[in-house]
Motif scaffolding. Structure first.
Motif, PDB file in Angstrom:
ATOM      1  N   ASP A   1       0.861  -1.177   0.000  1.00 22.27           N
ATOM      2  CA  ASP A   1       0.000   0.000   0.000  1.00 22.27           C
ATOM      3  C   ASP A   1       0.897   1.227   0.000  1.00 22.27           C
ATOM      4  OD1 ASP A   1      -2.329   1.458   2.426  1.00 22.27           O
ATOM      5  OD2 ASP A   1      -2.052   1.800   0.282  1.00 22.27           O
TER       6      ASP A   1
ATOM      7  N   ALA B   1      -0.888   7.710   0.996  1.00 19.40           N
ATOM      8  CA  ALA B   1      -0.795   9.115   0.603  1.00 19.40           C
ATOM      9  C   ALA B   1       0.115   9.898   1.531  1.00 19.40           C
ATOM     10  CB  ALA B   1      -2.185   9.718   0.576  1.00 19.40           C
ATOM     11  N   ASN B   2       0.485   9.302   2.692  1.00 18.70           N
ATOM     12  CA  ASN B   2       1.415   9.963   3.611  1.00 18.70           C
ATOM     13  C   ASN B   2       2.715  10.303   2.918  1.00 18.70           C
ATOM     14  OD1 ASN B   2      -0.503   9.126   5.383  1.00 18.70           O
ATOM     15  ND2 ASN B   2       0.911   8.450   6.926  1.00 18.70           N
TER      16      ASN B   2
ATOM     17  N   GLU C   1      -2.515   9.656  -3.537  1.00 16.71           N
ATOM     18  CA  GLU C   1      -3.869   9.653  -2.983  1.00 16.71           C
ATOM     19  C   GLU C   1      -4.794   8.843  -3.870  1.00 16.71           C
ATOM     20  OE1 GLU C   1      -5.507  13.531  -2.489  1.00 16.71           O
ATOM     21  OE2 GLU C   1      -7.471  12.712  -1.973  1.00 16.71           O
TER      22      GLU C   1
ATOM     23  N   GLU D   1       6.894   6.782   4.009  1.00 17.46           N
ATOM     24  CA  GLU D   1       7.630   7.939   3.533  1.00 17.46           C
ATOM     25  C   GLU D   1       8.602   7.466   2.471  1.00 17.46           C
ATOM     26  OE1 GLU D   1       9.865   9.917   6.605  1.00 17.46           O
ATOM     27  OE2 GLU D   1       9.821  11.808   5.526  1.00 17.46           O
TER      28      GLU D   1
ATOM     29  N   PHE E   1       7.631  12.748  10.456  1.00 18.72           N
ATOM     30  CA  PHE E   1       8.247  12.649   9.129  1.00 18.72           C
ATOM     31  C   PHE E   1       8.816  13.992   8.732  1.00 18.72           C
ATOM     32  CE2 PHE E   1       6.934   8.549   8.882  1.00 18.72           C
ATOM     33  CZ  PHE E   1       5.570   8.357   8.817  1.00 18.72           C
TER      34      PHE E   1
ATOM     35  N   GLN F   1       9.758  14.904   5.588  1.00 21.76           N
ATOM     36  CA  GLN F   1       9.424  15.373   4.248  1.00 21.76           C
ATOM     37  C   GLN F   1       8.052  16.024   4.145  1.00 21.76           C
ATOM     38  OE1 GLN F   1      10.241  11.957   1.736  1.00 21.76           O
ATOM     39  NE2 GLN F   1      12.027  13.013   0.983  1.00 21.76           N
ATOM     40  N   ALA F   2       7.134  15.675   5.042  1.00 24.70           N
ATOM     41  CA  ALA F   2       5.796  16.256   4.957  1.00 24.70           C
ATOM     42  C   ALA F   2       5.800  17.625   5.634  1.00 24.70           C
ATOM     43  CB  ALA F   2       4.792  15.349   5.651  1.00 24.70           C
TER      44      ALA F   2
ATOM     45  N   TYR G   1       1.769  11.517  15.340  1.00 30.76           N
ATOM     46  CA  TYR G   1       1.442  10.125  15.642  1.00 30.76           C
ATOM     47  C   TYR G   1       0.804  10.111  17.010  1.00 30.76           C
ATOM     48  CZ  TYR G   1       2.393   5.329  17.177  1.00 30.76           C
ATOM     49  OH  TYR G   1       2.294   4.051  17.666  1.00 30.76           O
TER      50      TYR G   1
ATOM     51  N   LEU H   1      -1.714   7.718  12.534  1.00 29.54           N
ATOM     52  CA  LEU H   1      -0.655   8.557  11.988  1.00 29.54           C
ATOM     53  C   LEU H   1      -1.320   9.582  11.073  1.00 29.54           C
ATOM     54  CD1 LEU H   1       2.453   8.282  12.060  1.00 29.54           C
ATOM     55  CD2 LEU H   1       2.287   6.881  10.070  1.00 29.54           C
TER      56      LEU H   1
ATOM     57  N   VAL I   1      -0.743  13.025   8.429  1.00 32.21           N
ATOM     58  CA  VAL I   1       0.243  13.805   7.679  1.00 32.21           C
ATOM     59  C   VAL I   1      -0.502  14.910   6.965  1.00 32.21           C
ATOM     60  CG1 VAL I   1       1.765  13.710   5.688  1.00 32.21           C
ATOM     61  CG2 VAL I   1       1.887  11.949   7.380  1.00 32.21           C
TER      62      VAL I   1
ATOM     63  N   TYR J   1      -0.205  18.105   4.151  1.00 30.74           N
ATOM     64  CA  TYR J   1       0.551  18.788   3.104  1.00 30.74           C
ATOM     65  C   TYR J   1      -0.198  20.070   2.778  1.00 30.74           C
ATOM     66  CZ  TYR J   1       3.333  14.634   2.072  1.00 30.74           C
ATOM     67  OH  TYR J   1       4.192  13.574   2.159  1.00 30.74           O
TER      68      TYR J   1
ATOM     69  N   ARG K   1      -4.088  20.738  -6.851  1.00 30.19           N
ATOM     70  CA  ARG K   1      -3.617  19.663  -7.742  1.00 30.19           C
ATOM     71  C   ARG K   1      -4.811  19.175  -8.518  1.00 30.19           C
ATOM     72  NH1 ARG K   1      -2.690  15.017  -5.791  1.00 30.19           N
ATOM     73  NH2 ARG K   1      -3.554  15.533  -3.782  1.00 30.19           N
TER      74      ARG K   1
ATOM     75  N   ASN L   1      -8.814  18.695   1.782  1.00 26.55           N
ATOM     76  CA  ASN L   1      -8.937  17.389   1.147  1.00 26.55           C
ATOM     77  C   ASN L   1      -8.424  16.331   2.121  1.00 26.55           C
ATOM     78  OD1 ASN L   1      -9.060  15.419  -0.886  1.00 26.55           O
ATOM     79  ND2 ASN L   1      -6.912  15.746  -1.360  1.00 26.55           N
ATOM     80  N   CYS L   2      -9.234  15.377   2.459  1.00 19.77           N
ATOM     81  CA  CYS L   2      -8.827  14.371   3.449  1.00 19.77           C
ATOM     82  C   CYS L   2      -8.832  12.993   2.844  1.00 19.77           C
ATOM     83  CB  CYS L   2      -9.792  14.353   4.632  1.00 19.77           C
ATOM     84  SG  CYS L   2      -9.895  15.890   5.483  1.00 19.77           S
ATOM     85  N   GLN L   3      -8.066  12.113   3.440  1.00 23.45           N
ATOM     86  CA  GLN L   3      -8.196  10.700   3.115  1.00 23.45           C
ATOM     87  C   GLN L   3      -7.982   9.889   4.383  1.00 23.45           C
ATOM     88  OE1 GLN L   3      -6.762   8.511  -0.567  1.00 23.45           O
ATOM     89  NE2 GLN L   3      -5.414   7.681   0.989  1.00 23.45           N
TER      90      GLN L   3
ATOM     91  N   PRO M   1      -7.309  -1.000   1.780  1.00 23.63           N
ATOM     92  CA  PRO M   1      -7.005   0.009   2.796  1.00 23.63           C
ATOM     93  C   PRO M   1      -7.966   1.194   2.754  1.00 23.63           C
ATOM     94  CG  PRO M   1      -5.162  -0.286   1.279  1.00 23.63           C
ATOM     95  CD  PRO M   1      -6.237  -1.162   0.800  1.00 23.63           C
ATOM     96  N   HIS M   2      -8.363   1.622   1.561  1.00 27.58           N
ATOM     97  CA  HIS M   2      -9.304   2.735   1.495  1.00 27.58           C
ATOM     98  C   HIS M   2     -10.153   2.555   0.253  1.00 27.58           C
ATOM     99  CE1 HIS M   2      -5.540   4.093  -0.491  1.00 27.58           C
ATOM    100  NE2 HIS M   2      -6.367   4.321  -1.459  1.00 27.58           N
TER     101      HIS M   2
ATOM    102  N   TYR N   1      -3.959  13.547   5.436  1.00 24.63           N
ATOM    103  CA  TYR N   1      -4.028  12.099   5.219  1.00 24.63           C
ATOM    104  C   TYR N   1      -3.841  11.398   6.548  1.00 24.63           C
ATOM    105  CZ  TYR N   1      -3.160  13.532   0.418  1.00 24.63           C
ATOM    106  OH  TYR N   1      -3.226  14.134  -0.812  1.00 24.63           O
TER     107      TYR N   1
ATOM    108  N   GLN O   1      -3.765   7.695   8.638  1.00 28.09           N
ATOM    109  CA  GLN O   1      -3.568   6.260   8.477  1.00 28.09           C
ATOM    110  C   GLN O   1      -3.754   5.603   9.847  1.00 28.09           C
ATOM    111  OE1 GLN O   1      -2.015   5.207   5.404  1.00 28.09           O
ATOM    112  NE2 GLN O   1      -2.294   3.085   5.936  1.00 28.09           N
TER     113      GLN O   1
END
Lengths: 291, 245
Positions: free
Chosen positions: A84, A87-88, A94, A143, B32, B34-35, B40, B49, B51, B53, B59, B73-75, B90-91, B124, B126
């Motif tokens: 998986d 999207a993190n 996404e 990541e 993280f 990079q984000a 967490y 978790l 994240v 952006y 986009r 925008n969420c996931q 997973p989703h 996002y 998780q």
């Protein structure tokens, strides 16, 4: 794949540095970044592992479930892989954006594990043709910081090492119907032998030299990479070329030699860490994402 | 499960907590690098978790951009190994889509979206381990991640679930209590102003008891707020110390 945008000057800087055996973060061409491995991070699973390789973060969970053996191999259990790309890692993953990369990784994992010497699948069989253990190996990409395949293979090996499959007994009664009895003791379980599980080493060709463990920036400069699957004894079980550029045969042989050398070292360090974690047993302090 | 009492005569629940007691909350921000923002959280055995952006340019289709505010925008996705039974997707299934919409609704109420017209903020979440209170853990983690990303909000958004057994409201339900089938309320609250961002109730509950249950959930949210606030202050202190200020 998550990518960075690099200017021409930055690319030239990276390529020239690598020609002198000096990478941007000071490593040599055959050095890995600092790898953190921790097992038993998720408790709902039969085994789990988290690997942090620089900015790459992978979480693998193994769930052992009872199933029917496949028709071609009635005396064996089997492994099912699922990746998986969450999207993190990057917003591009996404929804269904990460499926392409996920499929590529899953196919590579299947190819590596289809070799019968990797995992002893005969030990996963309970009743030939009727019952066997199916190991669902789920990889979660949290990541993306370059060198995904290596990190994933280390995580899968660590998770399989950590997997505890409950011991079952087959009871046969007078009519011949078989009943499966799970042992009462939750600590009574079988462990897998992961000595022959290979690790993937990705070698990226940058300029006229090749590097191990490329970061995202280095991957953007490389023309082509070679993906090798190396066991702890230095045997090559799988090889694949990735990337748009082309490689000439001499560089492939050189890369194979480097891969075998680096692979053996990686296996010894990984085994040392896993044994150390194992020896601490229940007294080990679980850090997970909190540390 | 025959004979499993959710609330014993002495007032103890299945895991030994009292009726109004929360599970142990441990959280960390900046997981993280990079984000833009990440966090967490562990609430008992539930691990989430989040994240963030953004805010960044839209986009995909520019036509969806809102002229006066940012689009949130969420996931919501659950790891396949997070539940007791392995989850195949997973989703993308109905439950995850519903949770995604709930998260979107919750955060649109809290984030000051008027400051960023024509842009997008991605959240996002998780779930790594699901043991009840999934939505609540997600909201709490997403709050911390949004704060870590530096996106201005009206107030923290704290969420907690509550149930009702034998005339006693229970706060912060775990999986066993949720699966028992009694009434459950999920509440997302902005603690300082006592404004409710999201309220959801399942099963059957007599309206006379509703106020009690919402009270219990609000109190639990305020307790969570105290913990999250401490986590944020500790994190800021640590970061400023490292910067040498």
């Amino acid at each position: 794949m998550a990518s960075v945008v690099l200017s021409e000057a930055e690319k030239v800087y990276i390529v020239h540095g690598i020609q002198e055996d000096l990478r941007v973060d000071g490593r040599g061409c055959e050095d890995y970044r600092c790898i953190e491995v921790e097992t038993d991070v998720v408790s709902n699973t039969s085994g789990s592992a988290r690997v942090k390789l620089g900015h790459t973060d992978i979480l693998v969970g193994v769930k052992a479930e009872m199933g029917t053996p496949k028709l071609e191999n009635p005396n064996e259990g089997y492994l099912e892989f699922f990746v998986d790309c969450s999207a993190n890692a990057t917003p591009e993953f996404e929804g269904r954006g990460g499926e392409e990369l996920a499929t590529e990784i899953v196919n590579t994992l299947y190819r590596i594990f289809s070799n019968e010497s990797t995992i002893d699948v005969k030990s996963l069989c309970i009743n030939p043709r009727e019952h066997c253990w199916v190991l669902y190996v789920d990889v979660l990409l949290l990541e993306c910081g370059g060198n995904l395949f290596d990190a994933i293979s280390i995580a899968v090996k660590a998770a399989l090492f950590n997997t505890r499959i409950p011991k079952v007994r087959v009871l046969e009664d007078e009519e011949g119907s078989k009943e499966i009895e799970l042992s009462d003791d939750p600590y009574d379980c079988i462990r897998l032998n992961v000595e022959n599980v290979p690790c993937i080493i990705t070698l990226s060709k940058i300029g006229c030299r090749h590097v191990v463990d490329a970061t995202l920036q280095e991957e953007a400069c490389s023309l082509a990479s070679l993906l090798l699957s190396v066991t702890s004894r230095g045997t090559l079980t799988c090889m694949k070329k990735l990337g748009n550029g082309s490689l000439d045969p001499e560089s492939i042989f050189e890369m194979m030699e480097t891969g075998k050398r680096v692979g053996k070292m990686l296996h010894t360090s990984l085994q040392k860490i896993l044994d150390k974690e194992e020896s601490l047993g229940t007294t080990r302090q679980k850090v997970g994402f909190l540390g | 499960m025959a004979g499993l009492e959710l609330l014993s005569d002495e007032g103890y629940r299945v895991d030994g907590r009292r009726a109004g007691e929360l599970r142990k909350v441990r959280a960390r921000m900046g997981v993280f690098a990079q984000a833009d923002g990440s966090a967490y959280i562990e609430q008992g055995n539930t691990k989430a978790l989040a994240v963030v952006y953004g805010p960044h340019e839209m986009r995909g289709s520019r036509s969806k951009a809102l002229h006066d505010r940012a689009l949130v925008n969420c996931q919501y996705s659950m790891a396949t190994f997070s539940t007791g039974e392995r989850k195949r997707r997973p989703h993308g299934d109905r439950k995850s889509s519903e949770m995604t919409l709930h998260l979107k609704q919750t955060f649109e109420a809290a984030i000051l979206t008027q400051l960023y017209p024509r842009s997008q903020i991605d959240i996002y979440v998780q779930i790594l381990q699901a043991d009840g209170g999934n939505y609540c853990a997600c909201v709490n983690a997403a709050t911390l991640a949004t704060i870590d990303a530096g996106i201005p909000m009206r107030d923290y958004v704290c969420a907690s679930s509550a149930g009702f057994i034998e005339d006693t409201p229970l706060a912060d339900l775990n999986y066993v209590e949720e699966a028992a089938g009694g009434p459950q309320v999920a509440l997302a609250l902005l603690p300082k102003s006592d404004q409710i961002a999201l309220l959801e109730m399942n099963s059957r509950l007599h309206e006379d008891h509703l106020e009690q249950v919402i009270e219990a959930a609000s109190k639990a949210c305020k307790d969570v707020y105290a913990v999250l606030d401490q986590v944020v202050r500790d994190h800021v202190h640590e970061v400023t110390t490292l910067l040498g200020e």
